[in-house]
Motif scaffolding. Sequence first.
Motif, mmCIF file in Angstrom:
data_model
loop_
_atom_site.group_PDB
_atom_site.id
_atom_site.type_symbol
_atom_site.label_atom_id
_atom_site.label_comp_id
_atom_site.label_asym_id
_atom_site.label_seq_id
_atom_site.Cartn_x
_atom_site.Cartn_y
_atom_site.Cartn_z
ATOM 1 N N ALA A 47 40.368 34.582 38.154
ATOM 2 C CA ALA A 47 40.127 35.933 37.637
ATOM 3 C C ALA A 47 38.654 36.327 37.744
ATOM 4 C CB ALA A 47 40.596 36.033 36.189
ATOM 5 N N ASP A 48 37.741 35.386 37.514
ATOM 6 C CA ASP A 48 36.319 35.706 37.601
ATOM 7 C C ASP A 48 35.920 36.094 39.022
ATOM 8 O OD1 ASP A 48 35.563 35.337 34.899
ATOM 9 O OD2 ASP A 48 35.595 33.168 35.162
ATOM 10 N N GLU A 49 36.509 35.432 40.007
ATOM 11 C CA GLU A 49 36.217 35.793 41.399
ATOM 12 C C GLU A 49 36.609 37.233 41.664
ATOM 13 O OE1 GLU A 49 37.421 34.582 46.014
ATOM 14 O OE2 GLU A 49 38.297 33.484 44.323
ATOM 15 N N LEU A 50 37.759 37.633 41.151
ATOM 16 C CA LEU A 50 38.200 39.017 41.335
ATOM 17 C C LEU A 50 37.282 39.987 40.610
ATOM 18 C CD1 LEU A 50 40.521 40.956 42.370
ATOM 19 C CD2 LEU A 50 41.341 40.838 40.024
ATOM 20 N N LEU A 51 36.974 39.697 39.357
ATOM 21 C CA LEU A 51 36.164 40.617 38.559
ATOM 22 C C LEU A 51 34.751 40.771 39.100
ATOM 23 C CD1 LEU A 51 37.337 39.518 34.997
ATOM 24 C CD2 LEU A 51 37.911 41.657 36.172
ATOM 25 N N ASP A 52 34.295 39.794 39.865
ATOM 26 C CA ASP A 52 32.946 39.849 40.437
ATOM 27 C C ASP A 52 32.931 40.379 41.869
ATOM 28 O OD1 ASP A 52 31.748 38.870 38.122
ATOM 29 O OD2 ASP A 52 31.989 36.785 38.733
ATOM 30 N N ALA A 53 34.028 41.018 42.298
ATOM 31 C CA ALA A 53 34.152 41.464 43.693
ATOM 32 C C ALA A 53 33.728 42.909 43.893
ATOM 33 C CB ALA A 53 35.596 41.258 44.161
ATOM 34 N N GLY A 54 32.874 43.426 43.023
ATOM 35 C CA GLY A 54 32.378 44.784 43.201
ATOM 36 C C GLY A 54 33.403 45.854 42.884
ATOM 37 N N LEU A 55 34.217 45.609 41.880
ATOM 38 C CA LEU A 55 35.262 46.547 41.507
ATOM 39 C C LEU A 55 34.721 47.727 40.708
ATOM 40 C CD1 LEU A 55 37.955 44.016 40.172
ATOM 41 C CD2 LEU A 55 37.724 44.904 42.512
ATOM 42 N N ASP A 56 35.486 48.814 40.707
ATOM 43 C CA ASP A 56 35.299 49.904 39.756
ATOM 44 C C ASP A 56 36.259 49.773 38.584
ATOM 45 O OD1 ASP A 56 33.396 51.351 41.418
ATOM 46 O OD2 ASP A 56 35.115 51.914 42.667
#
Length: 349
Positions: free
Chosen positions: A57-66
Motif C-alpha cells: 500500500a505504501d508503494e501505491l500511496l507514494d506513486a504521485g497520486l491525487d
Amino acid sequence: MSRVRLGAIGAGWWATSNHFPLFAARDDVEMVGVCGLGPDLPGIRDRFGFGFATEDADELLDAGLDAVVISTPHDLHHPLAAKALERGLHVLCEKPMTLRADEAWDLAARVEQAGTVFLVPYGWNYKPFTVAAKRMLDAGRIGEIQYALCHMASPTRGLFGSDPTHMLERWNSATAPNPTTWSSPAHGGGYAHGQITHSSALLFWLTGLRAASVSGRVIGAGSPVDLFDAGVIRFDGGALGSLSGAATLADGDKYQVDIRLFGTEGVLMIDVERERVSLSRYDGEREDVAITPGEGEYECLIPPARFIDLITGACAENNSTVDVAARSVELIDALLRSSAQDGVEVAVH
C-alpha cells in the motif's frame, strides 16, 4: 486539474464490480495503480488500465497520486485512510468508514487538517428523491424533529452467512466476496456494520442529527455475526429515535429503507421499497415527491462520479462527508457495545 491521478487499495468483489469500471470509463481519471492480494491482481490491472499493480500500500500511496479509493476489509479502512490523508490525498473510503468511533473522528480531524475531499459512497444519499427530501427538511417543512424512525431490511442472510450466491447474481461480479469480510466479527462483519451503515448515514445526512446515547440488542440467530438489530436512541437536543435492521428478506425482495421523521410542524416519510417521499404538515399541507419507477433500487453510480467532480471542481455537493460517516460509525459502535452489556444505555459520544 485535467486528469485525476487515481490509485486503488483493495481489488475485490465490490471494487471490481462497481468502482473500477466507473473510474476507468472517465476521460478525467488516470488509473495509476492498484494494490491488492492474490493471483488475479495482474489481470485486474490490465482489465481496468492501471499503470502498475502492487501488494504494498505504501508503494501505491507514494506513486504521485491525487486521490485513492479504499475498498479493503472494514478493519483496514482507518489505517489506510490515515496514511492517504497524511500525504494530502483525496479519499473515497468504503463504508463502514471505520469500526470504532475514535477511529472515525480521528479521520474527521485529519480531513479537516488536510483540506482534501473525503467521500464515503452511500448510494441512497445521492438519489433524486432523497435529495428532494433533504431540501424539505432544510427548509424547515416539519419544524424541529422530535422523533425519528430508521429501519432497514435486505436479502443478505446469505452474504453474512458465507453464501454469497444471490449477491453475486445481483451485482454480476466475477470475484466472490470474501466471507471473512462479512461474517467475521474480527473484521467487522454483520448486519450493523454491513447494512445499517447505509440507513443511519442516510438519516444523519438528511437530518443533521447526532445520537447521544443508545440502548440496543443484536442477535445472530445461528450466524457468527448479527443478523437482527434494534435500538432506542436519544439524540443531541432531546429527540427520540428507534433503529432496526434485519438481514433475512427473501432473495430478490426489494431492499427496505424506511425513515419517518416526526417534527413540531409535520411528518416526513421516506420509503425506498415503495418509492415514496410524503410530507404531511399539521396545517393541512400535503406534498408527495414524484419518483421515477425503479429509483429506490440500490446502486452506487453517482458517489464515485461525484468524488471525481468534487476534486476537479465540477461539483460542490458532498452528500456523504466524513462527518456523516462518523455519526453512523459512532452509533453502530455504541449499539454493539450496548448489546454486549445486555442492552444497557450507553453514551454514543
